[in-house]
Design an enzyme around this catalytic site. Structure first.
Site, short mmCIF file in Angstrom:
data_model
loop_
_atom_site.label_atom_id
_atom_site.label_comp_id
_atom_site.label_asym_id
_atom_site.label_seq_id
_atom_site.Cartn_x
_atom_site.Cartn_y
_atom_site.Cartn_z
N GLU A 1 19.55 16.91 0.46
CA GLU A 1 20.89 16.35 0.66
C GLU A 1 21.92 16.94 -0.30
O GLU A 1 23.09 16.58 -0.27
CB GLU A 1 20.86 14.82 0.57
CG GLU A 1 20.25 14.26 -0.70
CD GLU A 1 20.22 12.73 -0.70
OE1 GLU A 1 20.83 12.09 0.17
OE2 GLU A 1 19.55 12.18 -1.60
N HIS B 1 27.99 2.90 2.61
CA HIS B 1 26.86 1.98 2.58
C HIS B 1 27.13 0.65 3.24
O HIS B 1 26.22 -0.02 3.74
CB HIS B 1 26.35 1.85 1.14
CG HIS B 1 25.65 3.09 0.73
ND1 HIS B 1 26.23 4.04 -0.05
CD2 HIS B 1 24.45 3.58 1.11
CE1 HIS B 1 25.39 5.06 -0.18
NE2 HIS B 1 24.30 4.80 0.51
N CYS C 1 16.90 11.66 8.04
CA CYS C 1 17.13 10.22 7.87
C CYS C 1 18.61 9.89 7.66
O CYS C 1 18.96 8.75 7.38
CB CYS C 1 16.29 9.66 6.72
SG CYS C 1 16.61 10.44 5.14
N ASP D 1 24.76 12.69 2.69
CA ASP D 1 25.17 13.35 1.45
C ASP D 1 25.29 14.86 1.61
O ASP D 1 26.15 15.48 0.99
CB ASP D 1 24.19 13.01 0.32
CG ASP D 1 24.51 11.66 -0.28
OD1 ASP D 1 25.68 11.43 -0.60
OD2 ASP D 1 23.60 10.82 -0.40
C1 PEP Z 1 21.68 10.52 3.32
O1 PEP Z 1 22.33 10.87 2.34
O2 PEP Z 1 21.78 11.06 4.44
C2 PEP Z 1 20.73 9.40 3.22
C3 PEP Z 1 19.93 9.10 4.21
O3 PEP Z 1 20.73 8.69 2.07
P1 PEP Z 1 21.85 7.60 1.68
O4 PEP Z 1 22.69 7.37 2.90
O5 PEP Z 1 21.13 6.38 1.25
O6 PEP Z 1 22.58 8.26 0.59
MG MG Z 2 21.83 10.25 0.38
#
Ligand code: PEP
Ligand code: MG
Length: 671
Positions: free
Chosen positions: A518, A276, A589, A542
Site C-alpha cells: 500500500e 474510515h 483488500c 492507501d
Molecule cells: C487499504 O489501505 O487499502 C486498506 C485496506 O487498509 P486501510 O483502509 O485500513 O488503511
Molecule cells: Mg491501508
C-alpha cells in the site's frame, strides 16, 4: 397559550421557572418528562447550542459522496452546529420601537416553528414534543421580553444583540445555582436564545410537510431503543425514533457505537468512500453520505431527512413526492439486497467457471458472524486497530487473545488474516500518546509505530500467535515501505512464538507472515517482498493516496483519487506479476474490491482473491458471475493502455455497465 410562572425571573428557585414546572409535569408539558432520562440529565441540544427544531426552509437536495449504500429516512440530529451569528449595532432612540417590533416578530416566528415542529413529532416522539412546548413557554416569557426591552431602550442595542445579551445573563443566573438540575437549565435558555436569533433571518415557513412521515430505514431498527452511546450521548438530543446524524465528521468510535442505537444513517461534511468512517458505516450496514459541503449550515436538528447512500444524495425536508420516492427506492434497494443475499451461498466463480475467493474485511469482532453468514471464504483483513477505539492504553494480551480466538473459531476452518494494528494517520493515536505531527498520514503510523513500541507490539503478536491454535491464522503487516520492516517484524514474531511456547501455551507450527502493498515503494520493490513474504495483499486505499499524493479523507480532492488511474493499474499489474513469478498469493483488500466495475478490472488484471466489507460480498459475487475472465482480461488490457483515469473508467464502464445496471443503480432495469 397559557402562561406559567416566569421562566427567567431572578427569584429562582422560589419562583420556579416554567421550564422546571414543565419538567416536573406541572404545566404545558402535559405530564411528560421534559428530560427523557433521570432528573439532572443534561438537555443536550442546548449544551452545544444545537437545536431540536427544524429550519423553516423548504425542500433542498444536497450532493455528496456515496459512503455506504442504502436509503434511510429519519430525523436529523446535528452535532456541533455552528452558533447563530448576530449583529451588534448601537441604535438611535428613534429606532427603539422598530427594534422592539422586530423582536416581537422574531418571537412569533420562532413560536410558529416550534408549534409546527411539535405537531409533526407529536405522534412519534411525545417526549420531544413536550420539550418543544416548554421552549414555547420560555419564548413567550415576560422576563425575557422585559430583559430585551431594557437592553434595547436603555443600552441602545439592536434587537439581536439585546436577545443575545438577555439570554446570556439569564443563562448565567441558572448556571450559578447550586441545584444541579436547575443549573443544567441554563443550556435550555441558551438554546431558546439561539432559536430566537435564527428567527430574525428566517423567511416565512413553507407549508408543513405531511404528518404521516413514518421514518423508514433499510435496517430493521424495531429493537433498537437504548439511549445514545456515551461518546455521543452527552452531545445529542435523545430522539427515540430513527435518527440521522449530521456532523462535520464522526470518529470511527462514534460510528461503531451506532450499532446499538436508533441511528439509521449519517451525513458528514468531510470524508470519502475510503475514509474510515465510511468503511465503518459499510461494515455496520448504515447508509451514509459523506463529503457534503456546508452540511451543518443546511440541515437543522429536527429536520426530516432522506439519504441515499448509493447515489450520494441527501433530501432535506422532503415534500410528499420526495418522501414517496425515497420510500419506494428504499424498498427496491432492500428487495434487491434480499435477492442477492438469498443467492449468497452459490459458488463464487466467473461466468466461465473460474473460481474466485471472496473474503471479508472486518473491524469489529461481531462482524465475523456477518462474514460467515454472507458466505465469506474467510477473513482477508481484520483491522485489529479497532480494538484500540476509545482507549488511552492498549488492550491486554489476554483481551486481544480472547477476541482473536472468537473470530478465528467463528470462521473455522476458513482462514483469518489478522493485520497488525494500523494505528496512526487518522486512527486511534490517543492509545499511544503520539505527539501531534504536521502530516500524520506520512508519520509514525502502522508498522513504524509498532516497531517503535516492541513491548506493546509483542503483546499484540503473542495474542495472535495464541489464536493460531484455534484455526487458520495468517498475519499481515500494514504500511510496509522497506524490506527491513518485514524482517524486523518476522524476528519479533519468532520471539512471540518462542515466548508463547515457553509458557506451555498452544500455537500453530507455522504462521504465514504477509505484507500489505500500500506504499508505492513496496509496489516498486515487490519482487523482493514476494521472495520473502508468504503473501501480498493490495491495500489500494492507501496505495492510491500515496501514489497519487491525494489525502484519502479529502472530499474536495476525491475526484483525483481514482482506482482507475492507469498509474495504479500498472502498480497492481506489477504486484500480480511478482506474485506469479514467486508463486505467492496476491489478494486485494482495499475498497476497490467492492466496487463492481473495479472488481471486474481487477479480475481481468489477474486477481482471484478479493476481500471486502461482508455486506458487499453477495453483490460482488453476482458481478463476477455475469462476466467471463476472457472478457475481463481484454478490457483490463485496454484500461492498462489508457492515458488517464477517465479513459480507463469509461473503457470499463462501456464494456460492463450495461450488464450490471441493477447492481450499479440499486434499481431493476425496467426498460
Ligand atoms: C487499504 O489501505 O487499502 C486498506 C485496506 O487498509 P486501510 O483502509 O485500513 O488503511
Ligand atoms: Mg491501508
Amino acid at each position: 397559550m397559557t402562561r406559567g410562572p416566569s421562566a427567567f425571573s431572578a427569584g429562582i428557585p422560589d419562583d420556579l421557572p416554567v421550564l422546571v414546572d414543565a419538567a416536573r409535569g406541572d404545566s404545558a408539558a402535559r405530564g411528560d418528562s421534559l428530560v427523557p432520562g433521570a432528573r439532572g440529565d443534561s438537555m443536550a441540544p442546548g449544551a452545544r447550542g444545537d437545536s431540536i427544531v427544524p429550519s423553516a426552509r423548504g425542500t433542498e437536495t444536497l450532493r455528496g459522496i456515496a459512503g455506504s449504500p442504502g436509503v434511510a429516512i429519519g430525523t436529523a440530529v446535528v452535532i456541533g452546529a455552528p452558533k447563530a451569528e448576530h449583529p451588534r449595532r448601537r441604535i438611535r432612540s428613534a429606532e427603539i420601537d422598530t427594534e422592539l417590533e422586530r423582536f416581537q416578530s422574531a418571537v412569533e416566528r420562532a413560536q410558529d416553528e416550534l408549534r409546527d415542529m411539535a405537531k409533526r413529532v407529536e405522534s412519534h416522539h411525545r417526549a420531544e414534543a413536550s420539550i418543544l412546548e416548554a421552549y414555547l413557554l420560555m419564548l413567550g416569557d415576560e422576563a425575557l421580553a422585559d430583559a430585551v426591552k431594557r437592553q434595547v431602550s436603555e443600552e441602545r442595542r439592536c434587537a439581536e444583540w439585546a436577545v443575545a445579551a438577555a439570554c446570556e445573563a439569564i443563562a448565567g443566573r441558572f448556571a450559578a445555582l447550586d441545584d444541579p438540575y436547575l443549573r443544567e437549565r441554563s443550556h435550555d435558555v441558551t438554546f431558546v436564545g439561539e432559536r430566537l436569533l435564527r428567527a430574525f433571518s428566517v423567511p416565512p415557513p413553507p407549508d408543513p410537510p405531511p404528518s404521516d412521515a413514518e421514518p423508514l430505514s433499510t435496517r430493521n431498527l424495531a429493537a433498537l431503543q437504548s439511549p445514545l452511546p456515551a461518546t455521543l450521548g452527552a452531545a445529542l438530543p435523545r430522539f427515540s425514533g430513527p435518527t440521522i446524524l449530521i456532523a462535520q465528521d464522526l470518529s470511527p468510535a462514534d460510528t461503531a457505537a451506532m450499532v446499538d442505537e436508533p441511528v439509521v444513517g449519517f451525513v458528514t461534511e468531510v470524508g470519502t468512500r475510503t475514509s474510515h468512517t465510511s468503511i465503518m458505516a459499510r461494515a455496520l450496514e448504515i447508509p451514509a453520505v459523506v463529503g457534503v459541503s456546508d452540511v451543518l449550515q443546511r440541515i437543522s436538528t429536527g429536520d426530516l431527512v432522506a439519504i441515499d447512500g448509493l447515489r450520494g444524495t441527501v433530501v432535506v425536508r422532503p415534500g410528499p413526492a420526495e418522501l414517496a420516492e425515497a420510500r419506494a427506492r428504499a424498498e427496491r434497494h432492500v428487495a434487491l439486497a434480499k435477492e442477492l443475499s438469498e443467492a449468497r451461498h452459490r459458488a463464487a466463480q466467473t461466468k466461465d467457471g473460474v473460481k474466485v475467493s471472496l473474503r471479508a474485511n472486518v473491524e469489529l469482532p461481531a462482524e465475523a458472524i456477518l462474514a460467515r453468514d454472507q458466505g465469506a471464504d474467510g477473513i482477508g483483513l481484520y483491522r485489529t486497530e479497532f480494538l484500540y477505539i476509545d482507549r488511552t492504553s492498549p488492550p491486554s494480551e489476554e483481551q486481544q487473545f480472547e477476541i482473536f480466538r472468537a473470530v478465528v473459531e467463528a470462521l473455522r476452518p476458513k482462514p483469518v488474516t489478522l493485520r497488525t494494528f494500523d494505528i496512526g494517520g487518522d486512527k486511534f493515536v490517543s492509545t499511544f500518546q503520539v505527539p501531534p505531527e504536521m502530516n500524520p498520514m506520512l508519520g509514525l503510523r502502522a508498522v513504524r509505530l509498532a516497531l517503535s513500541r516492541p513491548d506493546v507490539f509483542l503483546e499484540h503478536l503473542r495474542a495472535m500467535v495464541r489464536a493460531s491454535a484455534y484455526g487458520d491464522v495468517r498475519i499481515m503487516i500494514p504500511m510496509v515501505a522497506g524490506l527491513g520492516e518485514l524482517r524486523q517484524v518476522r524476528a519479533l514474531l519468532h520471539r512471540a512464538q518462542e515466548q508463547v511456547r515457553a509458557r506451555g501455551q498452544a500455537c500453530a507450527d507455522e504462521i504465514p507472515l504477509g505484507v500489505m502493498i500500500e506504499v508505492p515503494a513496496a509496489a516498486i520493490m515487490v519482487d523482493h517482498f514476494a521472495r520473502e513474504a508468504a503473501f501480498l495483499s493490495l491495500g489500494t486505499n492507501d496505495l492510491i493516496q500515496y501514489a497519487l499524493a491525494v489525502d484519502r479523507t479529502s472530499r474536495s480532492l476525491a475526484y483525483l483519487a481514482s482506482p482507475f488511474d492507469p498509474s495504479i493499474l500498472r502498480l497492481i499489474a506489477k504486484v500480480i506479476q511478482a506474485g506469479r513469478d514467486f508463486s505467492r498469493p496476491v489478494s486485494i483488500c482495499g475498497a476497490m474490491a467492492s466496487d463492481p466495475l473495479a472488481a471486474l478490472l481487477l479480475l481481468g488484471l489477474g486477481i482471484r482473491d478479493f476481500s471486502m466489507e461482508a455486506a458487499a460480498i453477495p453483490e460482488i459475487k453476482e458481478t463476477l458471475r455475469r462476466i467471463t475472465v476472457t472478457e475481463a482480461e481484454s478490457v483490463a488490457a485496454e484500461a492498462l493502455a489508457c492515458a488517464t483515469a477517465e479513459e480507463a473508467e469509461c473503457c470499463v464502464a462501456a464494456a460492463f455497465a450495461p450488464d450490471l445496471y441493477d447492481l450499479l443503480t440499486g434499481e431493476r432495469d425496467t426498460k
